[in-house]
Design a protein around this motif. Structure first.
Motif, PDB file in Angstrom:
ATOM      1  N   ASP A   1       0.642  -1.189  -0.273  1.00 43.89           N
ATOM      2  CA  ASP A   1      -0.034   0.258  -0.156  1.00 43.89           C
ATOM      3  C   ASP A   1       0.756   1.685   0.057  1.00 43.89           C
ATOM      4  O   ASP A   1       1.066   1.904  -0.727  1.00 43.89           O
ATOM      5  CB  ASP A   1      -0.981   0.266   0.875  1.00 43.89           C
ATOM      6  CG  ASP A   1      -1.691  -0.823   0.961  1.00 43.89           C
ATOM      7  OD1 ASP A   1      -1.694  -1.955  -0.033  1.00 43.89           O
ATOM      8  OD2 ASP A   1      -2.181  -1.247   2.466  1.00 43.89           O
ATOM      9  N   VAL A   2       1.758   1.218   1.130  1.00 43.85           N
ATOM     10  CA  VAL A   2       2.286   2.354   1.276  1.00 43.85           C
ATOM     11  C   VAL A   2       4.108   2.787  -0.251  1.00 43.85           C
ATOM     12  O   VAL A   2       3.808   3.644  -1.209  1.00 43.85           O
ATOM     13  CB  VAL A   2       3.587   2.218   2.269  1.00 43.85           C
ATOM     14  CG1 VAL A   2       4.964   3.274   2.245  1.00 43.85           C
ATOM     15  CG2 VAL A   2       2.516   2.423   3.255  1.00 43.85           C
ATOM     16  N   ALA A   3       4.490   1.736  -1.270  1.00 35.79           N
ATOM     17  CA  ALA A   3       5.223   1.429  -2.184  1.00 35.79           C
ATOM     18  C   ALA A   3       4.469   2.759  -3.220  1.00 35.79           C
ATOM     19  O   ALA A   3       4.566   2.972  -4.226  1.00 35.79           O
ATOM     20  CB  ALA A   3       5.336   0.407  -2.888  1.00 35.79           C
ATOM     21  N   VAL A   4       2.853   1.144  -3.508  1.00 35.78           N
ATOM     22  CA  VAL A   4       1.643   1.880  -4.488  1.00 35.78           C
ATOM     23  C   VAL A   4       1.643   3.708  -4.500  1.00 35.78           C
ATOM     24  O   VAL A   4       1.837   4.259  -5.271  1.00 35.78           O
ATOM     25  CB  VAL A   4       0.606   1.450  -4.135  1.00 35.78           C
ATOM     26  CG1 VAL A   4      -0.423   1.889  -5.532  1.00 35.78           C
ATOM     27  CG2 VAL A   4       0.635  -0.147  -4.987  1.00 35.78           C
ATOM     28  N   GLY A   5       1.006   4.142  -3.120  1.00 34.13           N
ATOM     29  CA  GLY A   5       1.464   5.372  -2.311  1.00 34.13           C
ATOM     30  C   GLY A   5       2.077   6.216  -3.463  1.00 34.13           C
ATOM     31  O   GLY A   5       2.257   6.871  -3.239  1.00 34.13           O
ATOM     32  N   GLU A   6       3.896   5.855  -2.713  1.00 34.40           N
ATOM     33  CA  GLU A   6       5.041   7.129  -3.364  1.00 34.40           C
ATOM     34  C   GLU A   6       5.075   6.660  -4.521  1.00 34.40           C
ATOM     35  O   GLU A   6       5.719   7.994  -5.223  1.00 34.40           O
ATOM     36  CB  GLU A   6       6.304   6.065  -2.569  1.00 34.40           C
ATOM     37  CG  GLU A   6       5.855   6.052  -1.170  1.00 34.40           C
ATOM     38  CD  GLU A   6       6.402   7.085  -0.360  1.00 34.40           C
ATOM     39  OE1 GLU A   6       7.814   8.172  -1.293  1.00 34.40           O
ATOM     40  OE2 GLU A   6       5.938   7.905   0.490  1.00 34.40           O
ATOM     41  N   ARG A   7       4.983   5.294  -5.437  1.00 32.75           N
ATOM     42  CA  ARG A   7       4.587   5.058  -6.701  1.00 32.75           C
ATOM     43  C   ARG A   7       4.202   6.461  -7.688  1.00 32.75           C
ATOM     44  O   ARG A   7       4.254   7.260  -8.258  1.00 32.75           O
ATOM     45  CB  ARG A   7       4.527   3.901  -7.350  1.00 32.75           C
ATOM     46  CG  ARG A   7       4.606   4.153  -8.840  1.00 32.75           C
ATOM     47  CD  ARG A   7       4.384   2.474  -9.223  1.00 32.75           C
ATOM     48  NE  ARG A   7       2.701   2.305  -9.490  1.00 32.75           N
ATOM     49  CZ  ARG A   7       2.160   1.300  -9.104  1.00 32.75           C
ATOM     50  NH1 ARG A   7       2.720   0.623  -9.716  1.00 32.75           N
ATOM     51  NH2 ARG A   7       0.788   1.321  -9.409  1.00 32.75           N
TER      52      ARG A   7
END
Length: 98
Positions: free
Chosen positions: A68-74
Motif C-alpha cells: 500500500d505504501v509503495a503504491v502510494g509513493e509511486r
C-alpha cells in the motif's frame, strides 16, 4: 519457538520499523532476509503449526502495508513527474510567444 520462527518475528519487526521510516534500502535487505527465513521455516517440519501460521499471517500483514505504501509513493512520483512535464510544456509555449 524455533530459531527460524524467532528470526521471522525479528525480521518482521525490523521490516515494520523500516517501513515506518520509509527506509527503502533497509526494506530491500530485510525482504531478502525474510524470504530466506520463510524458506527455512517452510522446508523444515513445523513443530508448532498454529504459531507458524500466526507468525506468517502477521508477516503477510506487514507486506500488505508495504505494498500500500509503495503504491502510494509511486503514485506521488507519477503526479510529480506529470507536474514537471506540464511546467516544461508551459515554458516552451512561453518561449515561443515571449
Amino acid at each position: 519457538m524455533t530459531a527460524a520462527l524467532k528470526r521471522i518475528e525479528q525480521t518482521r519487526e525490523a521490516l515494520s520499523h523500516a517501513l515506518a521510516e520509509r527506509d527503502w534500502e533497509a526494506i530491500g535487505k530485510l525482504d531478502l532476509a525474510c524470504r530466506a527465513c520463510v524458506d527455512e521455516v517452510v522446508s523444515e517440519a513445523p513443530a508448532d503449526e498454529p504459531e507458524l501460521r500466526s507468525n506468517l499471517e502477521e508477516l503477510l500483514g506487514v507486506y500488505r502495508q508495504l505494498i500500500d505504501v509503495a503504491v502510494g509513493e509511486r503514485q506521488a512520483i507519477v503526479d510529480e513527474m506529470s507536474q514537471i512535464q506540464r511546467a516544461k510544456n508551459a515554458a516552451k509555449v512561453y518561449h515561443l510567444f515571449g
